[in-house]
Design an enzyme around this catalytic site. Sequence first.
Site, PDB file in Angstrom:
ATOM      1  N   LYS A   1     -13.286 -18.636 -38.070  1.00  0.00           N
ATOM      2  CA  LYS A   1     -12.461 -18.043 -37.014  1.00  0.00           C
ATOM      3  C   LYS A   1     -11.754 -19.154 -36.269  1.00  0.00           C
ATOM      4  CE  LYS A   1     -11.022 -14.573 -34.605  1.00  0.00           C
ATOM      5  NZ  LYS A   1      -9.668 -15.159 -34.868  1.00  0.00           N
TER       6      LYS A   1
ATOM      7  N   LYS B   1     -17.632 -23.302 -30.198  1.00  0.00           N
ATOM      8  CA  LYS B   1     -17.267 -22.238 -29.244  1.00  0.00           C
ATOM      9  C   LYS B   1     -17.963 -20.944 -29.631  1.00  0.00           C
ATOM     10  CE  LYS B   1     -12.603 -23.380 -28.378  1.00  0.00           C
ATOM     11  NZ  LYS B   1     -11.198 -23.040 -28.175  1.00  0.00           N
TER      12      LYS B   1
ATOM     13  N   LYS C   1      -9.599 -23.594 -38.390  1.00  0.00           N
ATOM     14  CA  LYS C   1      -8.368 -23.853 -37.652  1.00  0.00           C
ATOM     15  C   LYS C   1      -7.259 -24.147 -38.625  1.00  0.00           C
ATOM     16  CE  LYS C   1      -7.094 -24.368 -33.259  1.00  0.00           C
ATOM     17  NZ  LYS C   1      -7.838 -23.901 -32.076  1.00  0.00           N
TER      18      LYS C   1
ATOM     19  N   THR D   1      -8.115 -16.236 -22.641  1.00  0.00           N
ATOM     20  CA  THR D   1      -8.608 -17.614 -22.477  1.00  0.00           C
ATOM     21  C   THR D   1      -8.574 -17.985 -20.991  1.00  0.00           C
ATOM     22  OG1 THR D   1      -7.723 -18.117 -24.665  1.00  0.00           O
ATOM     23  CG2 THR D   1      -8.419 -19.989 -23.333  1.00  0.00           C
TER      24      THR D   1
ATOM     25  N   ASN E   1       0.445 -20.203 -22.678  1.00  0.00           N
ATOM     26  CA  ASN E   1      -0.369 -18.993 -22.610  1.00  0.00           C
ATOM     27  C   ASN E   1      -1.671 -19.224 -21.829  1.00  0.00           C
ATOM     28  OD1 ASN E   1      -1.191 -16.314 -23.190  1.00  0.00           O
ATOM     29  ND2 ASN E   1      -2.521 -17.150 -24.779  1.00  0.00           N
TER      30      ASN E   1
ATOM     31  N   SER F   1     -10.903 -12.168 -29.204  1.00  0.00           N
ATOM     32  CA  SER F   1     -10.539 -12.023 -30.621  1.00  0.00           C
ATOM     33  C   SER F   1     -11.669 -11.321 -31.373  1.00  0.00           C
ATOM     34  CB  SER F   1     -10.302 -13.393 -31.275  1.00  0.00           C
ATOM     35  OG  SER F   1      -8.991 -13.829 -31.050  1.00  0.00           O
TER      36      SER F   1
HETATM   37  N1  GLU Z   1      -6.773 -20.688 -30.544  1.00  0.00           N
HETATM   38  C1  GLU Z   1      -7.766 -20.186 -29.667  1.00  0.00           C
HETATM   39  C2  GLU Z   1      -8.860 -21.207 -29.459  1.00  0.00           C
HETATM   40  O1  GLU Z   1      -8.638 -22.386 -29.620  1.00  0.00           O
HETATM   41  C3  GLU Z   1      -8.283 -18.812 -30.069  1.00  0.00           C
HETATM   42  C4  GLU Z   1      -8.891 -18.711 -31.425  1.00  0.00           C
HETATM   43  C5  GLU Z   1      -9.200 -17.288 -31.859  1.00  0.00           C
HETATM   44  O2  GLU Z   1      -8.976 -16.372 -31.100  1.00  0.00           O
HETATM   45  O3  GLU Z   1      -9.683 -17.169 -32.977  1.00  0.00           O
HETATM   46  O4  GLU Z   1      -9.935 -20.899 -29.040  1.00  0.00           O
END
Ligand code: GLU
Length: 419
Positions: free
Chosen positions: A73, A97, A109, A193, A224, A352
């Site tokens: 994810k 995370k 990523k 976030t 954002n 998410s």
């Molecule tokens: N890009 C965001 C992060 O760095 C969200 C990632 C997601 O929702 O999967 O946490």
Amino acid sequence: MATTLETLNPFATAQSQIARAVERLGLSSQVYEMLKEPQRVLSVAVPVRMDSGRLQTFQGFRAQHTDVIGPGKGGVRFHPAVNIDEVKALAIWMTFKCAVLGLPYGGAKGGVVCDPSLLSEGEMERLARGYMRAISPMVGPDLDIPAPDVNTSAKIMGYMLDEYRRLHARNAPGVITGKPLVLGGSPGRPGATGRGCAIVVREAASRIGLPLKGAKVAVQGFGNVGSHTAQQLQDLGCRIVGVTDVRGGAYDPLGLDLDALSRHTEAHGTVQGLPGAQEITSAQLFALDVDILVPAALENQITASAALSIRAKIVAEAANGPTTPQAAALLSERGILVIPDILASAGGVTVSYFEWVQNTMNFYWSEAEVNEKLERMMVSAFEEIWTMSSEYATSLREAAYLAGVRRLAGAMAARGWLE
Ligand code: GLU
């Protein structure tokens, strides 16, 4: 001089964070061996027909760190500085995370080396579709689930989702999160976030007896994440005095008008030049006399020299990896409370997860329900990390890595990966 010794490679930073936690927990070095490299990294070339008719190939990557807990994810960023080590580090940070929040995912990523400010709408769409085609063999609702990140939005996710459907000839909304609502996105995802970050700031402030009413805040980045964090903190009574972005900054000791700032940013693409505000650089922003500092831009923004200038009581890392390891050590020595990225920026991936759950059951929640669930999960993760940091007499960052590694090692053991 500290600067010459600073670790600026985010992948090296991520690896050392894991190594330290494995050692501190007294776990077998096999745990580190299993986590030190992403399981899979794909490098892709994405040819895009430009508006001029010329064909231009963009380089992209997708890294999957570990599937020990669940599918990969993590977001996809479009940025000129994207490189393989950055993507690998960001994938590792996603693993942590998810582990800290207790989400059933591993980290992943993606990124494309490009400058979105030089691309037209049509070029962006073709790039998004081309990137999805290129990574499609390794993504799927139970495999790896992309989402927005720096310079990518719900709109881009919509194109990627549509491309996935064309390739597989089936509707699979759970392959991507951060989608437009009408395509199965979740209410509350765009601001998630920022909301999550404000929740943990509120918790931290109450622990150290800092009243949020009138607390002064500086935010680096007004995309954002930064804009929603600023709004949420203002709703909690804080006064946003300074904001910077790549082009410049705006400072008003009496507090910036966030509505005016959003209108200005919409019209000019930057916070710079806000009428009535003073110009400010990021270096000056870090040194402001504020209570709370929120880095919400890119990696390595808070260097050792910046760390020495910081006067805030709380630094809330809404960005991924904004503080170098040397700066982190200095902040900790100086008694500044840092809420680490893997906790402070986890609100987005948490919602998410809610989006993916809603897609899976085809039943949708209200924004109030989503926010209430986010509130509960962020508070309980914060409490766990806070308790762990006092048990181990360590920083919140190290405590978060300890909690994450412990969970991952438990999953590895349960799968029979460890001797
Ligand atoms: N890009 C965001 C992060 O760095 C969200 C990632 C997601 O929702 O999967 O946490």
